[in-house]
Design a protein around this motif. Sequence first.
Motif, PDB file in Angstrom:
ATOM      1  N   GLU A 151       0.770  -1.296  -0.014  1.00 28.94           N
ATOM      2  CA  GLU A 151      -0.012   0.018  -0.116  1.00 28.94           C
ATOM      3  C   GLU A 151       0.634   1.315  -0.031  1.00 28.94           C
ATOM      4  O   GLU A 151       0.386   2.303  -0.598  1.00 28.94           O
ATOM      5  CB  GLU A 151      -1.048  -0.059   1.292  1.00 28.94           C
ATOM      6  N   SER A 156     -17.227  -1.098  -1.716  1.00 28.48           N
ATOM      7  CA  SER A 156     -16.152  -1.922  -1.002  1.00 28.48           C
ATOM      8  C   SER A 156     -15.855  -3.243  -1.237  1.00 28.48           C
ATOM      9  O   SER A 156     -14.898  -3.776  -0.979  1.00 28.48           O
ATOM     10  CB  SER A 156     -16.038  -1.363   0.607  1.00 28.48           C
ATOM     11  N   SER A 192     -14.386  -3.796  -4.668  1.00 26.77           N
ATOM     12  CA  SER A 192     -13.438  -2.575  -5.086  1.00 26.77           C
ATOM     13  C   SER A 192     -12.354  -3.073  -4.757  1.00 26.77           C
ATOM     14  O   SER A 192     -11.915  -3.888  -3.736  1.00 26.77           O
ATOM     15  CB  SER A 192     -13.539  -1.214  -4.665  1.00 26.77           C
ATOM     16  N   GLN A 244      -8.696  -2.950  -2.901  1.00 29.50           N
ATOM     17  CA  GLN A 244      -8.019  -2.262  -1.956  1.00 29.50           C
ATOM     18  C   GLN A 244      -6.462  -2.511  -1.945  1.00 29.50           C
ATOM     19  O   GLN A 244      -5.751  -3.746  -1.363  1.00 29.50           O
ATOM     20  CB  GLN A 244      -8.716  -3.009  -0.516  1.00 29.50           C
ATOM     21  N   ASP A 255      -4.245  -4.617   0.798  1.00 29.81           N
ATOM     22  CA  ASP A 255      -4.912  -5.752   1.291  1.00 29.81           C
ATOM     23  C   ASP A 255      -4.215  -7.220   0.836  1.00 29.81           C
ATOM     24  O   ASP A 255      -3.654  -7.101   0.017  1.00 29.81           O
ATOM     25  CB  ASP A 255      -6.196  -5.773   1.123  1.00 29.81           C
ATOM     26  N   ASN A 261      -8.384  -9.632  -1.899  1.00 29.28           N
ATOM     27  CA  ASN A 261      -8.487  -8.835  -2.973  1.00 29.28           C
ATOM     28  C   ASN A 261      -8.916  -9.955  -4.046  1.00 29.28           C
ATOM     29  O   ASN A 261      -9.763  -9.374  -5.169  1.00 29.28           O
ATOM     30  CB  ASN A 261      -7.045  -8.088  -3.726  1.00 29.28           C
ATOM     31  N   ARG A 302     -12.720 -10.268  -3.767  1.00 29.18           N
ATOM     32  CA  ARG A 302     -13.422  -8.833  -4.429  1.00 29.18           C
ATOM     33  C   ARG A 302     -13.334  -8.904  -5.999  1.00 29.18           C
ATOM     34  O   ARG A 302     -14.268  -8.510  -6.456  1.00 29.18           O
ATOM     35  CB  ARG A 302     -12.680  -7.774  -3.916  1.00 29.18           C
TER      36      ARG A 302
END
Length: 300
Positions: free
Chosen positions: A57, A221, A224, A226, A229, A234, A237
């Motif tokens: 991140e 969220s 989507s 992230q 993460d 992910n 998602r």
Amino acid sequence: MADGGPGGGGAVSPVSGKALRGGAARPVRLGPRSVVALGLVSAIGLAFFGWPLLADERSEVVAHAQDAPWLFALLLPLLVGVVVATVADTGMGAKAVAMLGVLAAVGAAMRPLGAGTAGLEPMFFLMVLAGRVLGPGFGFVLGSVTMFASALLTGGVGPWMPFQMLAMGWFAMGAGLLPGSERIRGRAEALLLAAYGAVAAFGYGTVMNLQGWTIIPGMASSISFQPGDPLLDNLVRFFAYVTATSLGWDLGRAILTVALTLTVGPAVLRVLRRATRRASFDAAVRFEAAEPGGRPDGTA
């Protein structure tokens, strides 16, 4: 070669009007350099598609997530161009280039026939059949060139186009890597190609979704991306995103590919194989010894 006469003059004579042909003519034979280039660009392409899933991140890559697709879009055509040049350098002659042009033009013309209607894109089945008959090297080049030409034809030029070229190159190359090209024919071959076409149609849609999903803002969220993460979170998602947004399009593409492969596929395969045989891509010249006392051209 063999020596021509008792004196060892070395005169040789080509076999007149005859050429040896391999069992399966392929316009592009993959040499070591081509294999290395394909493997390297495929590995880099996978990194381009999936880099956000593995980036931390706090990394600068994530910080420039909106700029990265444009950088990759500039770099990928160069990489694909290297592969095309390498493959062509290892044996793509004038006949192969002519066949490439014809098939790419047909594929590019077929794409607008169904584009924008539930994912129906008839060009996919042609890529499967051409890759099967003409081999993985030709398939990769054909898929990339066809997607480039169709983007120009339909006005679909953008940062996504190089990713489409790479994905379609993989799609057609995979058909050339299927087993049993010498043994499986008829209905069994059509079923094999239909099954591959269905899986590859979903695969194409999935990798193209991955290219865009990481840069689309404002989604719920639960679907989507992230940054930072865990990979598994992910991926969950991502597959929720694919199911919610593009599953219907991928299903339409797969159904049409299967239907065309099973109905008109056998006839198209016969046409492609007949054209390949007539082009004599694998024709080779054999030399034999001249008769003693004969002239170098083999005549008495």
